[in-house]
Design a protein around this motif. Sequence first.
Motif, PDB file in Angstrom:
ATOM      1  N   ARG A 130       0.836  -1.203   0.000  1.00  0.00           N
ATOM      2  CA  ARG A 130       0.000   0.000   0.000  1.00  0.00           C
ATOM      3  C   ARG A 130       0.877   1.261   0.000  1.00  0.00           C
ATOM      4  O   ARG A 130       0.573   2.239  -0.681  1.00  0.00           O
ATOM      5  N   THR A 131       1.979   1.214   0.743  1.00  0.00           N
ATOM      6  CA  THR A 131       2.896   2.353   0.780  1.00  0.00           C
ATOM      7  C   THR A 131       3.495   2.615  -0.591  1.00  0.00           C
ATOM      8  O   THR A 131       3.627   3.767  -1.016  1.00  0.00           O
ATOM      9  N   ILE A 132       3.859   1.545  -1.296  1.00  0.00           N
ATOM     10  CA  ILE A 132       4.432   1.696  -2.638  1.00  0.00           C
ATOM     11  C   ILE A 132       3.417   2.346  -3.571  1.00  0.00           C
ATOM     12  O   ILE A 132       3.757   3.243  -4.374  1.00  0.00           O
ATOM     13  N   ARG A 133       2.152   1.948  -3.475  1.00  0.00           N
ATOM     14  CA  ARG A 133       1.116   2.551  -4.337  1.00  0.00           C
ATOM     15  C   ARG A 133       0.933   4.028  -4.003  1.00  0.00           C
ATOM     16  O   ARG A 133       0.737   4.861  -4.906  1.00  0.00           O
ATOM     17  N   LEU A 134       1.005   4.372  -2.722  1.00  0.00           N
ATOM     18  CA  LEU A 134       0.871   5.778  -2.330  1.00  0.00           C
ATOM     19  C   LEU A 134       2.040   6.602  -2.848  1.00  0.00           C
ATOM     20  O   LEU A 134       1.856   7.735  -3.306  1.00  0.00           O
ATOM     21  N   LEU A 135       3.241   6.042  -2.799  1.00  0.00           N
ATOM     22  CA  LEU A 135       4.407   6.754  -3.322  1.00  0.00           C
ATOM     23  C   LEU A 135       4.285   6.972  -4.822  1.00  0.00           C
ATOM     24  O   LEU A 135       4.585   8.060  -5.340  1.00  0.00           O
ATOM     25  N   GLU A 136       3.841   5.946  -5.535  1.00  0.00           N
ATOM     26  CA  GLU A 136       3.688   6.088  -6.983  1.00  0.00           C
ATOM     27  C   GLU A 136       2.595   7.084  -7.329  1.00  0.00           C
ATOM     28  O   GLU A 136       2.676   7.778  -8.349  1.00  0.00           O
ATOM     29  N   SER A 137       1.570   7.185  -6.479  1.00  0.00           N
ATOM     30  CA  SER A 137       0.523   8.180  -6.736  1.00  0.00           C
ATOM     31  C   SER A 137       1.046   9.608  -6.582  1.00  0.00           C
ATOM     32  O   SER A 137       0.478  10.543  -7.133  1.00  0.00           O
ATOM     33  N   LEU A 138       2.137   9.763  -5.832  1.00  0.00           N
ATOM     34  CA  LEU A 138       2.771  11.074  -5.684  1.00  0.00           C
ATOM     35  C   LEU A 138       3.814  11.336  -6.762  1.00  0.00           C
ATOM     36  O   LEU A 138       4.477  12.382  -6.753  1.00  0.00           O
ATOM     37  N   GLY A 139       3.976  10.382  -7.680  1.00  0.00           N
ATOM     38  CA  GLY A 139       4.958  10.550  -8.743  1.00  0.00           C
ATOM     39  C   GLY A 139       6.365  10.194  -8.309  1.00  0.00           C
ATOM     40  O   GLY A 139       7.332  10.637  -8.938  1.00  0.00           O
ATOM     41  N   VAL A 140       6.507   9.395  -7.250  1.00  0.00           N
ATOM     42  CA  VAL A 140       7.815   8.997  -6.740  1.00  0.00           C
ATOM     43  C   VAL A 140       8.136   7.589  -7.237  1.00  0.00           C
ATOM     44  O   VAL A 140       7.390   6.644  -6.972  1.00  0.00           O
ATOM     45  N   GLN A 141       9.233   7.455  -7.958  1.00  0.00           N
ATOM     46  CA  GLN A 141       9.660   6.150  -8.452  1.00  0.00           C
ATOM     47  C   GLN A 141      10.281   5.340  -7.312  1.00  0.00           C
ATOM     48  O   GLN A 141      11.032   5.864  -6.507  1.00  0.00           O
ATOM     49  N   THR A 142       9.965   4.050  -7.249  1.00  0.00           N
ATOM     50  CA  THR A 142      10.493   3.189  -6.189  1.00  0.00           C
ATOM     51  C   THR A 142      11.421   2.139  -6.796  1.00  0.00           C
ATOM     52  O   THR A 142      11.112   1.532  -7.823  1.00  0.00           O
ATOM     53  N   VAL A 143      12.566   1.954  -6.144  1.00  0.00           N
ATOM     54  CA  VAL A 143      13.561   0.974  -6.597  1.00  0.00           C
ATOM     55  C   VAL A 143      14.035   0.184  -5.379  1.00  0.00           C
ATOM     56  O   VAL A 143      14.431   0.780  -4.371  1.00  0.00           O
ATOM     57  N   MET A 144      13.983  -1.140  -5.471  1.00  0.00           N
ATOM     58  CA  MET A 144      14.477  -1.976  -4.376  1.00  0.00           C
ATOM     59  C   MET A 144      15.914  -2.376  -4.660  1.00  0.00           C
ATOM     60  O   MET A 144      16.248  -2.778  -5.791  1.00  0.00           O
ATOM     61  N   MET A 145      16.777  -2.275  -3.658  1.00  0.00           N
ATOM     62  CA  MET A 145      18.178  -2.666  -3.792  1.00  0.00           C
ATOM     63  C   MET A 145      18.490  -3.740  -2.752  1.00  0.00           C
ATOM     64  O   MET A 145      18.127  -3.612  -1.582  1.00  0.00           O
ATOM     65  N   THR A 146      19.144  -4.809  -3.193  1.00  0.00           N
ATOM     66  CA  THR A 146      19.461  -5.905  -2.282  1.00  0.00           C
ATOM     67  C   THR A 146      20.694  -6.650  -2.772  1.00  0.00           C
ATOM     68  O   THR A 146      21.019  -6.629  -3.971  1.00  0.00           O
ATOM     69  N   GLY A 147      21.349  -7.291  -1.843  1.00  0.00           N
ATOM     70  CA  GLY A 147      22.474  -8.151  -2.192  1.00  0.00           C
ATOM     71  C   GLY A 147      22.057  -9.577  -2.452  1.00  0.00           C
ATOM     72  O   GLY A 147      22.892 -10.414  -2.788  1.00  0.00           O
ATOM     73  N   ASP A 148      20.753  -9.873  -2.319  1.00  0.00           N
ATOM     74  CA  ASP A 148      20.260 -11.236  -2.562  1.00  0.00           C
ATOM     75  C   ASP A 148      20.331 -11.578  -4.048  1.00  0.00           C
ATOM     76  O   ASP A 148      20.470 -10.695  -4.903  1.00  0.00           O
ATOM     77  N   CYS A 149      20.182 -12.862  -4.319  1.00  0.00           N
ATOM     78  CA  CYS A 149      20.185 -13.309  -5.717  1.00  0.00           C
ATOM     79  C   CYS A 149      18.944 -12.797  -6.441  1.00  0.00           C
ATOM     80  O   CYS A 149      17.966 -12.364  -5.811  1.00  0.00           O
ATOM     81  N   ARG A 150      18.988 -12.837  -7.761  1.00  0.00           N
ATOM     82  CA  ARG A 150      17.905 -12.272  -8.558  1.00  0.00           C
ATOM     83  C   ARG A 150      16.568 -12.970  -8.311  1.00  0.00           C
ATOM     84  O   ARG A 150      15.517 -12.326  -8.284  1.00  0.00           O
ATOM     85  N   THR A 151      16.600 -14.284  -8.104  1.00  0.00           N
ATOM     86  CA  THR A 151      15.350 -15.024  -7.893  1.00  0.00           C
ATOM     87  C   THR A 151      14.649 -14.567  -6.612  1.00  0.00           C
ATOM     88  O   THR A 151      13.448 -14.298  -6.594  1.00  0.00           O
TER      89      THR A 151
END
Length: 657
Positions: A477-498
């Motif tokens: 829900r937070t991600i949808r609210l951020l996108e409604s404000l025109g804010v792009q979201t990017v997740m960064m992690t050291g985990d494998c792609r899967t």
Amino acid sequence: MDEKSAAPEEAERIKKDVRSSLLIVLPLTLLAFAFSPGLLAASTFGIDLGPLSPEEAPLLFAGIELSLALAMLLACKSILVRGVRLLFKSPCADSLIAVSAISAVIASLLLMVQMMLTGEALFHQLLFTPLGLFLTFTLGGKYLEVRLAARKLSLDEDEGVVPPGAEEMMAEHEAERQRREEEERRKKESEARYRELEALRAEERRLAEREARRARGEALPAEEEEDEPAASDAPRQEEAAKTPEHTPLLAVTDNAALRFLAFGLLLAIADAALWQTMGLDLLQTAIFFFSVLFFACPAALFFASSFALPEALKKCRAQKIFVKNAGVFGTLKHISAIALSKSGGITEGRPFLATIVGEGLSDSAILGLAASAENGVSHPLARVLVASAVSRGAHLMRVSATSSIPGKGVEALINGRAVRLGKREWLEEEGVQISNSLLTQGDQFASRGKIVIYLATGKIAKGLLVFSDEARSDMPRTIRLLESLGVQTVMMTGDCRTAAKRTAKDAGISVYRADLAPADKAKEVQMLQAHGHSVALLAAKKEDAEAASMADVVLAMQTSESEIAPDILIASGDPSHIPQLITLSRKTVRTVRLALSLAFLAAVLAAVLLHASLFFLGDLRFLPLLSVLSMLAGIVAATLVPLGLKGFKFAPHTLDY
């Protein structure tokens, strides 16, 4: 992160300087008010003052007011010098203040010239007293801003219950910040000493070369004679760089000041040209020009943010949101992308050992080897391994040597055997053989969003350890609210792609970056900035410190046990507060801009009434009164407009527009 925020010592020094200037200007302004309007009131009511009457010796009293005004300008020397210095380079709020103050003095001096030429008693039209009031309001607003910037966050001011551990956490953040500042200071001192040493060596080589040329009878190059004076300028430049300077908490103040300066200058030029064509003499036209230019700077220039930001901070404290520096609202307003670290951002940041899968070794043996290799490593998973081994009674072995490879794993020498613990790709690069059974099970766990770590002794994989970190249920829900404000979201992690793909899908994030080392996360933040984004980073772990140093704003959650010092700490642990914070920052900046616009509108209205006075009455008799009234109107606007922020309310999982 906001780099404009001053160090505590420098901020305190700036506050003392502004306070000292204010304590000098305020009594001088009160003296000017008692002197000028007092004598004029006595003259108006027919009180015979004899030789003390302004009509008897107007130039004498004008000279006394001029001396008071010059004393006020001397008290504000630092502001005026900075404003003039930046006027033609990068105009700022201080530039507008300097232009307005100088214009008031020039207009009053021209009035004194007119008094000398015509013999008229124009004492009541001088702008020295309004200038004092203007400087008093300006210094007062600056002092409120500096005080707000230098104020330490106090948990005692919070409304409601302070979450457990919040006070200790903020103390740790403060200690971490001070440690980094000390390291930065030592680094700068070391670099300065190195540069000084290199300069001395270069000078010695140059002098030796010159002496050698003289011995050979060769002519000295002309450049050497020209270089010597330049070296003497270096200490002055270093001294100027050490001078503390106050910059507005919000960039909107400088931006508005630049617009006011341009508009005021154009208005003054247009008015002067108009009155010149209408037959007004050159001296009166010049007086009118500088008078209008004096109106261009609202006295409430620094009051708008000083009244709006405390209200916004109060709203944050009520929700257990701690803001390190009030100026971060100006940066948060422009955030167009937010990078979320998986651990502590998307997830709770509390990983636990879920499963152990072994081949040829028991679970206890695998856990003992893994914990022995990771013992002493600062990575969160290492601490989880060691704690799990101790709680389960696994045997910890002595480690002869250990090496940690950021973003890949750990290699240790235990009982003469090489033990590797890390990502599958790294082990394969090292020539480790991993059975199809382990690979299949590892892929299955990764597809469910688990963190999979492989263990190998020698060149053969002996098992894998599976960690789980619960995702925040309200993150989609937070991600949808951020996108409604025109804010792009990017997740960064050291985990494998899967694993990263599954976590991003569950959180509703379409853009994710996997297999990232700490340095790679910093590069991703820089990449977003290179594409024109202002980037916020939601992170918690020490491994994200490099990325945090690149981000414009750093946020952290209380529940994630943050190991970095954030600009904003959301102690409530509610991620829906992030989009609401952005909304609050935008509303705060709009409020400040509205207050400044109303203050400038009051100044323009005063300039219009000044036109009417000159057109219908033929003089500028209401010039000081109009300037004072415009200042007071601007202050009232800057005080009342921020009250509109009281209507903003944080609501769980919703945005208050």
